[in-house]
Design a protein around this motif. Structure first.
Motif: not given
Length: 513
Positions: A474-480
């Protein structure tokens, strides 16, 4: 079918990821977007085709919790393919070198300006400025408004600013000094160039890429601590080897919380089991607090093509390495054409035209939060913007309004204005900070709710490559994931984050193959 990658959210970052991750024909990619997928037809509705501010048509409808004065503030976010890049004001500002210095300090040298400059050049088509800082032929086309597009009032604001010692800057997206400049725009010929247009549409023909609009994600599914896919709000389950959260600063933490990633006590209170105890999820919400300083304007002699097409960037705080306040002067617009919450109509308006100075503190100290009211995916998250919880933020915005007032009193702009409507001449400079606090607004730049950090940073949610701590796949890629708030509009920084994390994922997936 099990996909190689599921990307949750077809917004500014998600469209980038769909493009870059599907470039390998042997890798299957599914992009899920909660809003409509108009871009697939090539026939966009006028309100997301035109390069104008239209956030409430295809919008999540979020509002902040009331502040100390009882003010609820709209929190517009695009619920449509392209996300907020399909509904914003098209400002296309790179994060500044000073921003990347802060990112590198918090999240490692890979996030420094020299390291990311090649990605900025690769992503853009920008035929302005020095070639060593810019790229041609990239999927993100940017333009610079012509001086005559700004209208006489904004042009006069630039001349007045120069008289007050604020120089003109030819290329905002170069690494040079701050001052008055035209704003780069993700638009051309009056057409909005969202990431759906620039990144997604050119690769829709790929047989290994599937895009599903009108598809709301409930949560990420896990086998132990390994992500294995997603569950939709309909109950449908879809499996994948890798899941990427790109749902933005409000919905990425909301989905993570529903998935069991967050503070253990908060999750238990909602009946959600814990997969990874990460108290930082939903914390550290940061936005640029702003104020609408409104002046009655004389009718323009020539029409402007761009309501907001220029910006003055200034340093007001001590030891500021670049700038901490921005002032966007508008063209003269008919009274009533701007949001009534911030620019109230006047029963006896002297001219029927208004000019706005949109003033923002772009290095705020205040922090807010994103929480869940329930585990229901259809329930809006509880958003506390936290504006002005740090008193110095109101002082910085007030400093900007004081400067805007000086600009308004300086020729040639003074000759084009009649009087100040908001906050009005009865409010003295000394009273401005209180007036700012009582009329909260923001730049719609929510960020940092799934903050990136080094291994020793206890508050970070993701590692320096965007991987969520305590789980796999699980990866996160955005302004968060921004390690710190950049002092610019957040669309381009979100895109470059997606570019770098997509490159990391390509290498990681290729190794696993």
């Amino acid at each position: 079918m099990t996909y190689d990658v599921i990307v949750i959210g077809g917004g500014s970052a998600g469209c980038v990821l769909a493009n870059r991750l599907s470039a390998d024909p042997g890798r299957t990619v599914l992009l899920l977007e909660a809003g409509p997928d108009f871009a697939s037809t090539g026939e966009l509705p006028p309100d997301i085709k035109d390069a104008a501010y239209a956030p409430f048509t295809y919008d999540w409808g979020y509002r902040s919790v009331p502040d100390a004065f009882g003010n609820e503030v709209p929190v517009p976010r695009g619920r449509v393919i392209g996300g907020s890049s399909s509904v914003n004001v098209c400002v296309a500002m790179r994060a500044r070198p000073a921003d990347h210095d802060a990112w590198a300090d918090l999240a490692g040298p890979a996030w420094g300006y020299p390291q990311l400059l090649p990605l900025y050049q690769e992503m853009e088509h920008y035929p302005y400025g020095e070639e060593k800082y810019h790229g041609l032929g990239g999927p993100y086309r940017m333009t610079l408004p012509a001086p005559e597009d700004l209208g006489p009032h904004a042009l006069a604001a630039g001349e007045a600013s120069a008289r007050l010692g604020h120089p003109g800057v030819a290329d905002f997206n170069g690494p040079g000094r701050a001052g008055f400049s035209r704003t780069p725009l993700s638009a051309a010929d009056g057409i909005r160039l969202s990431t759906a247009i620039g990144y997604l549409n050119p690769v829709r023909h790929r047989p290994n890429l599937e895009v599903r609009g009108e598809t709301l994600v409930d949560r990420v599914l896990f086998s132990g601590t390994r992500a294995r896919g997603v569950r939709l709000a309909t109950g449908e389950e879809i499996t994948a080897r890798q899941v990427v959260l790109s749902a933005g600063a409000y919905n990425s933490p909301a989905i993570a919380l529903r998935s069991g990633i967050g503070d253990r006590a908060d999750l238990a209170a909602l009946g959600i089991g814990t997969v990874s105890h990460l108290p930082g999820v939903g914390r550290n919400l940061t936005d640029h607090p702003a104020y609408w300083n409104v002046h009655a304007a004389k009718p323009p002699q020539s029409a402007a093509r761009q309501v907001f097409g220029s910006v003055l960037s200034v340093a007001t705080g001590p030891n500021e390495p670049d700038f901490d306040v921005q002032i966007l002067p508008s063209a003269a617009v008919p009274t009533g054409s701007l949001p009534e919450q911030f620019v109230p109509p006047a029963e006896h308006h002297p001219t029927g035209w208004d000019m706005v100075f949109f003033v923002s503190c772009v290095q705020p100290r205040s922090r807010g939060s994103v929480r869940l009211s329930s585990a229901d995916p259809g329930a809006a998250p509880v958003i506390d913007l936290g504006l002005y919880t740090a008193a110095e933020d109101a002082e910085r915005v007030a400093d900007g309004v004081r400067l805007a007032r000086r600009i308004a009193r300086t020729r040639p702009l003074a000759d084009l204005l009649v009087d100040e409507r908001v906050p009005g001449p009865d409010i003295s400079d000394a009273e401005l900070a209180d007036a700012v606090r009582r009329a909260p607004a923001h730049y719609n730049h929510g960020s940092s709710t799934m903050r990136m950090g080094r291994a020793e940073d206890p508050g970070a949610v993701v590692d320096t490559d965007g991987a969520v701590r305590g789980v796999q796949g699980l990866t996160v890629a955005d302004a968060s994931v921004f390690p710190a708030m950049p002092r610019v509009a957040t669309n381009v920084p979100a895109i470059v984050v997606a570019e770098r994390i997509a490159a990391v994922l390509r290498e990681r997936l290729a190794t696993r193959d």
